[in-house]
Scaffold this motif. Structure first.
Motif, PDB file in Angstrom:
ATOM      1  N   LEU A   1      36.570  41.849  25.940  1.00 57.20           N
ATOM      2  CA  LEU A   1      35.966  41.005  26.985  1.00 57.20           C
ATOM      3  C   LEU A   1      34.633  41.582  27.450  1.00 57.20           C
ATOM      4  CD1 LEU A   1      39.167  40.263  29.117  1.00 57.20           C
ATOM      5  CD2 LEU A   1      37.903  38.599  27.732  1.00 57.20           C
ATOM      6  N   ASN A   2      34.610  42.891  27.677  1.00 55.52           N
ATOM      7  CA  ASN A   2      33.389  43.525  28.186  1.00 55.52           C
ATOM      8  C   ASN A   2      32.246  43.517  27.177  1.00 55.52           C
ATOM      9  OD1 ASN A   2      34.324  44.093  30.768  1.00 55.52           O
ATOM     10  ND2 ASN A   2      35.218  46.048  30.148  1.00 55.52           N
TER      11      ASN A   2
ATOM     12  N   GLU B   1      40.849  43.405  36.099  1.00 59.52           N
ATOM     13  CA  GLU B   1      40.108  44.637  35.797  1.00 59.52           C
ATOM     14  C   GLU B   1      38.742  44.313  35.191  1.00 59.52           C
ATOM     15  OE1 GLU B   1      39.158  48.632  35.515  1.00 59.52           O
ATOM     16  OE2 GLU B   1      40.911  47.757  36.515  1.00 59.52           O
ATOM     17  N   HIS B   2      38.726  43.325  34.319  1.00 59.39           N
ATOM     18  CA  HIS B   2      37.476  42.895  33.680  1.00 59.39           C
ATOM     19  C   HIS B   2      36.469  42.393  34.722  1.00 59.39           C
ATOM     20  CE1 HIS B   2      34.663  40.804  31.130  1.00 59.39           C
ATOM     21  NE2 HIS B   2      35.035  39.634  31.577  1.00 59.39           N
TER      22      HIS B   2
ATOM     23  N   TYR C   1      35.227  45.310  36.836  1.00 56.76           N
ATOM     24  CA  TYR C   1      34.300  46.160  36.083  1.00 56.76           C
ATOM     25  C   TYR C   1      32.906  45.542  36.024  1.00 56.76           C
ATOM     26  CZ  TYR C   1      32.059  48.511  32.148  1.00 56.76           C
ATOM     27  OH  TYR C   1      31.159  49.182  31.356  1.00 56.76           O
ATOM     28  N   GLN C   2      32.850  44.251  35.709  1.00 54.99           N
ATOM     29  CA  GLN C   2      31.554  43.583  35.588  1.00 54.99           C
ATOM     30  C   GLN C   2      30.833  43.521  36.944  1.00 54.99           C
ATOM     31  OE1 GLN C   2      29.981  42.921  32.904  1.00 54.99           O
ATOM     32  NE2 GLN C   2      31.667  43.347  31.493  1.00 54.99           N
ATOM     33  N   ILE C   3      31.586  43.275  38.009  1.00 51.35           N
ATOM     34  CA  ILE C   3      31.005  43.237  39.353  1.00 51.35           C
ATOM     35  C   ILE C   3      30.484  44.620  39.738  1.00 51.35           C
ATOM     36  CG2 ILE C   3      31.602  42.972  41.808  1.00 51.35           C
ATOM     37  CD1 ILE C   3      33.565  40.696  40.785  1.00 51.35           C
ATOM     38  N   ALA C   4      31.281  45.655  39.466  1.00 47.68           N
ATOM     39  CA  ALA C   4      30.878  47.029  39.795  1.00 47.68           C
ATOM     40  C   ALA C   4      29.629  47.428  39.011  1.00 47.68           C
ATOM     41  CB  ALA C   4      32.026  47.993  39.501  1.00 47.68           C
ATOM     42  N   GLU C   5      29.540  47.030  37.752  1.00 49.44           N
ATOM     43  CA  GLU C   5      28.363  47.327  36.939  1.00 49.44           C
ATOM     44  C   GLU C   5      27.087  46.798  37.601  1.00 49.44           C
ATOM     45  OE1 GLU C   5      27.844  48.483  33.110  1.00 49.44           O
ATOM     46  OE2 GLU C   5      28.983  49.781  34.463  1.00 49.44           O
ATOM     47  N   VAL C   6      27.153  45.558  38.084  1.00 47.31           N
ATOM     48  CA  VAL C   6      25.986  44.931  38.715  1.00 47.31           C
ATOM     49  C   VAL C   6      25.631  45.653  40.016  1.00 47.31           C
ATOM     50  CG1 VAL C   6      25.171  42.829  39.854  1.00 47.31           C
ATOM     51  CG2 VAL C   6      26.351  42.676  37.638  1.00 47.31           C
ATOM     52  N   ILE C   7      26.652  45.966  40.818  1.00 52.77           N
ATOM     53  CA  ILE C   7      26.409  46.659  42.095  1.00 52.77           C
ATOM     54  C   ILE C   7      25.794  48.034  41.858  1.00 52.77           C
ATOM     55  CG2 ILE C   7      27.581  47.735  44.073  1.00 52.77           C
ATOM     56  CD1 ILE C   7      29.558  45.329  43.968  1.00 52.77           C
ATOM     57  N   ASN C   8      26.363  48.778  40.913  1.00 55.29           N
ATOM     58  CA  ASN C   8      25.875  50.140  40.644  1.00 55.29           C
ATOM     59  C   ASN C   8      24.494  50.142  39.996  1.00 55.29           C
ATOM     60  OD1 ASN C   8      28.226  51.238  41.706  1.00 55.29           O
ATOM     61  ND2 ASN C   8      29.277  51.257  39.735  1.00 55.29           N
ATOM     62  N   ASN C   9      24.270  49.247  39.059  1.00 58.26           N
ATOM     63  CA  ASN C   9      22.985  49.198  38.357  1.00 58.26           C
ATOM     64  C   ASN C   9      21.832  48.831  39.292  1.00 58.26           C
ATOM     65  OD1 ASN C   9      24.173  49.943  35.968  1.00 58.26           O
ATOM     66  ND2 ASN C   9      24.308  47.869  35.147  1.00 58.26           N
ATOM     67  N   ASN C  10      22.157  48.063  40.353  1.00 63.00           N
ATOM     68  CA  ASN C  10      21.125  47.657  41.310  1.00 63.00           C
ATOM     69  C   ASN C  10      21.075  48.557  42.549  1.00 63.00           C
ATOM     70  OD1 ASN C  10      19.767  44.959  40.405  1.00 63.00           O
ATOM     71  ND2 ASN C  10      21.931  44.734  39.886  1.00 63.00           N
ATOM     72  N   ARG C  11      21.911  49.620  42.539  1.00 57.86           N
ATOM     73  CA  ARG C  11      21.917  50.616  43.615  1.00 57.86           C
ATOM     74  C   ARG C  11      22.035  49.979  45.002  1.00 57.86           C
ATOM     75  NH1 ARG C  11      17.032  54.310  41.048  1.00 57.86           N
ATOM     76  NH2 ARG C  11      18.140  54.865  39.157  1.00 57.86           N
TER      77      ARG C  11
END
Length: 348
Positions: free
Chosen positions: A217-218, A258-259, A262-272
């Motif tokens: 999925l990721n 979980e998917h 994960y995708q939501i966390a990626e966006v939050i972390n990548n945009n600090r």
């Protein structure tokens, strides 16, 4: 300037029709007060028609477009009578999305605005997405204009509905995009077990995350595309549903949750991001929120219930007000269209 408007929203997760009556005031900036709001449940018959609208013939779809428009109008009329509302300047209706294929220059939200006008006698603004798609945009997300004008104190606004989407400031512009499917898949899975939805994520909590499926999925192409970008049910039918066919439901729920996290966390972390306003029905899914929290350092702000439940209806009401004033209500930086514009069909 003071305006009183009703916003109507029907999401892809089919939880019902959100009706929100708001007072807007503009001095130096816009402010709002939600006066009354409620969700009207769909009858089993209408729910099924909307759920399977994508499979209807052209003739049946046109019939549903009209039928649903009258349902919207009647629902608003009852809402107005019930709460004895006066001095309503307009009704802004999102409609119900059946097709969304911006790459082919079309999107369809059914619910004829003329029927709403006939039922209520109040000016109506509807069909907010089509113009943006014709201008080369995704027709989504549209709520960033409301995030910009009403919720700018947060680093970002994240909605957990049928799909998760986010809007945030980046290099002086408001950008926005869909992140991943959420309730559109979770609700369908929960219905396999006779539930309308996975309350608090309790069913997913009992499942086992399938690592191979999660990895598959990721790795889907959508997640590696640049924004702006948007998702539709067609994408889920093609990319998500086939991968879940041979899986027991709790494991599928656990893996999709979980998917999404994960995708939501990626966006939050990548945009600090430091603080994010969370709204939409998925905000009540405690397991999903826990999964997101585990993967981010940012603060998750969960507002009062009426903002969680009615933020999208609120913002479509604002978009209607902006449309009547011929002010910009769609941001090109969010949708990818050729220019900011003022969108929506007006029925006076």
């Amino acid at each position: 300037m003071i305006f009183h408007a009703i916003g109507l929203m029907s999401g892809t997760s089919l939880d019902g029709l959100d009706i929100c009556f708001i007072k807007f005031e503009k001095k130096h900036s816009w402010s709002f007060e939600i006066i009354k709001a409620e969700t009207v449940s769909y009858s089993e018959n209408l729910h099924n028609h909307l759920k399977h609208a994508i499979d209807l013939s052209a003739e049946q779809l046109l019939e549903l477009h009209s039928e649903y428009g009258f349902f919207l109008g009647q629902s608003v009329r009852y809402f107005i009578e019930k709460h004895q509302l006066k001095n309503i300047d307009l009704i802004a209706s999102h409609g119900h999305t059946v097709y969304h294929q911006p790459q082919k220059k079309f999107t369809l939200q059914i619910g004829d605005g003329r029927a709403i006008r006939l039922e209520t006698g109040i000016p109506v603004v509807y069909d907010f997405r089509s113009q943006d798609v014709l201008m080369g945009g995704n027709g989504a997300p549209l709520v960033p204009i409301g995030d910009e004008l009403l919720f700018s104190e947060y680093d970002a606004c994240l909605n957990l509905g049928g799909f998760s989407n986010i809007s945030l400031q980046s290099e002086g512009k408001r950008i926005a995009f869909d992140i991943a499917p959420v309730n559109i898949v979770l609700n369908k899975l929960a219905q396999n077990l006779g539930k309308d939805f996975d309350e608090n994520g309790n069913l997913a909590r009992k499942g086992t995350i399938q690592k191979d499926l999660l990895s598959s999925l990721n790795s889907l192409e959508f997640y590696h595309q640049p924004h702006p970008k948007s998702l539709g049910i067609e994408w889920c039918n093609e990319n998500i549903s086939p991968r879940l066919e041979n899986l027991n439901t709790p494991d599928a729920l656990a893996t999709i949750t979980e998917h999404a996290a994960y995708q939501i966390a990626e966006v939050i972390n990548n945009n600090r991001l430091k603080n994010i306003l969370f709204t939409g029905g998925g905000t009540y899914n405690q397991y999903l929120i826990e999964k997101i929290r585990d993967q981010i350092q940012a603060e998750i702000i969960i507002p009062e219930k009426e903002i969680i439940d009615y933020k999208e209806a609120l913002i479509f009401a604002l978009m209607g007000v902006l449309r009547l004033n011929n002010e910009i209500n769609v941001l090109a930086s969010a949708t990818g269209s050729t220019a900011d514009h003022c969108s929506g069909i007006v029925i006076n």
